[in-house]
Design a protein around this motif. Structure first.
Motif, PDB file in Angstrom:
ATOM      1  N   THR A  45       0.855  -1.183   0.000  1.00 32.39           N
ATOM      2  CA  THR A  45       0.000   0.000   0.000  1.00 32.39           C
ATOM      3  C   THR A  45       0.895   1.238   0.000  1.00 32.39           C
ATOM      4  OG1 THR A  45      -0.114  -0.028   2.420  1.00 32.39           O
ATOM      5  CG2 THR A  45      -1.898  -1.136   1.229  1.00 32.39           C
ATOM      6  N   PRO A  46       0.394   2.372  -0.464  1.00 35.08           N
ATOM      7  CA  PRO A  46       1.219   3.583  -0.501  1.00 35.08           C
ATOM      8  C   PRO A  46       1.397   4.266   0.858  1.00 35.08           C
ATOM      9  CG  PRO A  46      -0.919   4.002  -1.512  1.00 35.08           C
ATOM     10  CD  PRO A  46      -0.870   2.540  -1.161  1.00 35.08           C
ATOM     11  N   TRP A  47       0.940   3.632   1.925  1.00 34.20           N
ATOM     12  CA  TRP A  47       1.089   4.181   3.263  1.00 34.20           C
ATOM     13  C   TRP A  47       1.706   3.130   4.166  1.00 34.20           C
ATOM     14  CZ3 TRP A  47      -3.755   3.394   0.988  1.00 34.20           C
ATOM     15  CH2 TRP A  47      -4.432   2.270   1.426  1.00 34.20           C
ATOM     16  N   ILE A  48       2.167   3.590   5.309  1.00 35.24           N
ATOM     17  CA  ILE A  48       2.740   2.690   6.310  1.00 35.24           C
ATOM     18  C   ILE A  48       1.666   2.413   7.356  1.00 35.24           C
ATOM     19  CG2 ILE A  48       4.489   2.475   8.124  1.00 35.24           C
ATOM     20  CD1 ILE A  48       6.269   4.286   6.397  1.00 35.24           C
ATOM     21  N   LYS A  68     -12.780  -6.884   5.638  1.00 35.74           N
ATOM     22  CA  LYS A  68     -13.043  -5.549   6.163  1.00 35.74           C
ATOM     23  C   LYS A  68     -11.799  -4.662   6.059  1.00 35.74           C
ATOM     24  CE  LYS A  68     -16.630  -7.318   9.173  1.00 35.74           C
ATOM     25  NZ  LYS A  68     -17.011  -7.705  10.525  1.00 35.74           N
ATOM     26  N   GLN A  69     -10.617  -5.234   6.313  1.00 36.55           N
ATOM     27  CA  GLN A  69      -9.376  -4.472   6.176  1.00 36.55           C
ATOM     28  C   GLN A  69      -9.155  -4.054   4.725  1.00 36.55           C
ATOM     29  OE1 GLN A  69      -6.587  -7.279   7.835  1.00 36.55           O
ATOM     30  NE2 GLN A  69      -6.563  -6.247   9.810  1.00 36.55           N
ATOM     31  N   VAL A  70      -9.414  -4.957   3.789  1.00 38.33           N
ATOM     32  CA  VAL A  70      -9.249  -4.644   2.369  1.00 38.33           C
ATOM     33  C   VAL A  70     -10.214  -3.540   1.957  1.00 38.33           C
ATOM     34  CG1 VAL A  70      -9.526  -5.554   0.021  1.00 38.33           C
ATOM     35  CG2 VAL A  70      -8.287  -6.890   1.740  1.00 38.33           C
ATOM     36  N   LEU A  71     -11.465  -3.606   2.403  1.00 38.15           N
ATOM     37  CA  LEU A  71     -12.433  -2.562   2.079  1.00 38.15           C
ATOM     38  C   LEU A  71     -11.993  -1.207   2.622  1.00 38.15           C
ATOM     39  CD1 LEU A  71     -15.787  -4.486   2.635  1.00 38.15           C
ATOM     40  CD2 LEU A  71     -14.818  -3.736   0.442  1.00 38.15           C
ATOM     41  N   LYS A  72     -11.445  -1.175   3.832  1.00 42.51           N
ATOM     42  CA  LYS A  72     -10.937   0.078   4.403  1.00 42.51           C
ATOM     43  C   LYS A  72      -9.752   0.594   3.598  1.00 42.51           C
ATOM     44  CE  LYS A  72     -12.390  -0.541   9.169  1.00 42.51           C
ATOM     45  NZ  LYS A  72     -11.971  -0.765  10.551  1.00 42.51           N
ATOM     46  N   ALA A  73      -8.887  -0.307   3.170  1.00 46.17           N
ATOM     47  CA  ALA A  73      -7.729   0.087   2.375  1.00 46.17           C
ATOM     48  C   ALA A  73      -8.156   0.646   1.022  1.00 46.17           C
ATOM     49  CB  ALA A  73      -6.782  -1.102   2.190  1.00 46.17           C
ATOM     50  N   ILE A  74      -9.128   0.031   0.393  1.00 47.27           N
ATOM     51  CA  ILE A  74      -9.641   0.529  -0.887  1.00 47.27           C
ATOM     52  C   ILE A  74     -10.257   1.916  -0.697  1.00 47.27           C
ATOM     53  CG2 ILE A  74     -11.413   0.180  -2.652  1.00 47.27           C
ATOM     54  CD1 ILE A  74     -10.863  -2.870  -2.327  1.00 47.27           C
ATOM     55  N   ARG A  76      -9.556   4.121   1.617  1.00 47.26           N
ATOM     56  CA  ARG A  76      -8.472   5.081   1.856  1.00 47.26           C
ATOM     57  C   ARG A  76      -7.745   5.410   0.556  1.00 47.26           C
ATOM     58  NH1 ARG A  76      -3.479   4.803   6.228  1.00 47.26           N
ATOM     59  NH2 ARG A  76      -2.441   6.653   5.413  1.00 47.26           N
ATOM     60  N   LEU A  77      -7.465   4.406  -0.241  1.00 43.68           N
ATOM     61  CA  LEU A  77      -6.781   4.605  -1.512  1.00 43.68           C
ATOM     62  C   LEU A  77      -7.599   5.516  -2.424  1.00 43.68           C
ATOM     63  CD1 LEU A  77      -4.286   3.660  -3.171  1.00 43.68           C
ATOM     64  CD2 LEU A  77      -5.741   1.855  -4.080  1.00 43.68           C
ATOM     65  N   GLU A  80      -7.566   9.135  -1.060  1.00 46.34           N
ATOM     66  CA  GLU A  80      -6.290   9.794  -1.296  1.00 46.34           C
ATOM     67  C   GLU A  80      -6.125  10.146  -2.769  1.00 46.34           C
ATOM     68  OE1 GLU A  80      -3.103   7.492   0.422  1.00 46.34           O
ATOM     69  OE2 GLU A  80      -3.823   7.855   2.454  1.00 46.34           O
ATOM     70  N   ASN A  81      -6.599   9.293  -3.660  1.00 45.23           N
ATOM     71  CA  ASN A  81      -6.501   9.571  -5.102  1.00 45.23           C
ATOM     72  C   ASN A  81      -7.418  10.721  -5.502  1.00 45.23           C
ATOM     73  OD1 ASN A  81      -4.555   7.627  -5.524  1.00 45.23           O
ATOM     74  ND2 ASN A  81      -6.007   6.075  -6.163  1.00 45.23           N
ATOM     75  N   HIS A  82      -8.564  10.862  -4.840  1.00 42.81           N
ATOM     76  CA  HIS A  82      -9.517  11.923  -5.191  1.00 42.81           C
ATOM     77  C   HIS A  82      -9.082  13.270  -4.613  1.00 42.81           C
ATOM     78  CE1 HIS A  82     -11.778   8.771  -6.852  1.00 42.81           C
ATOM     79  NE2 HIS A  82     -12.987   9.202  -6.608  1.00 42.81           N
ATOM     80  N   SER A  83      -8.315  13.264  -3.550  1.00 45.11           N
ATOM     81  CA  SER A  83      -7.911  14.523  -2.920  1.00 45.11           C
ATOM     82  C   SER A  83      -6.689  15.134  -3.585  1.00 45.11           C
ATOM     83  CB  SER A  83      -7.653  14.298  -1.424  1.00 45.11           C
ATOM     84  OG  SER A  83      -6.543  13.457  -1.231  1.00 45.11           O
TER      85      SER A  83
END
Length: 84
Positions: A45-48, A68-74, A76-77, A80-83
């Protein structure tokens, strides 16, 4: 599109997602796993830190907490891409 159906299934019923479907989604969003061949597949992932994308095959099914972790990561990704 198949990914949309898988994502909807993941959100609706995280206890009932096939591991191969989760792998398809992870590879689409995070690329090839940086570790595989063991019982875990770990995606970069692009974050730590959390949310981590570390998934495990349990008799052909994905584990609900990892879904659930994968859904949260998606999420967040995408945020971050939209911002940017």
């Amino acid at each position: 599109m198949r990914f949309d159906k898988i994502l909807a299934q993941m959100a609706r019923s995280p206890n009932n997602v096939r591991f191969v479907d989760l792998c398809l989604v992870c590879e689409r969003y995070f690329g090839q796993p940086r570790q595989s061949g063991t019982s875990h597949m770990i995606y970069k992932t692009p974050w730590i830190g959390d949310p981590r994308v570390n998934i495990q095959n349990e008799k052909g099914m994905a584990k609900a907490y990892q879904i659930k972790q994968v859904l949260k990561a998606i999420e967040r990704l995408e945020n971050e891409n939209h911002s940017e």
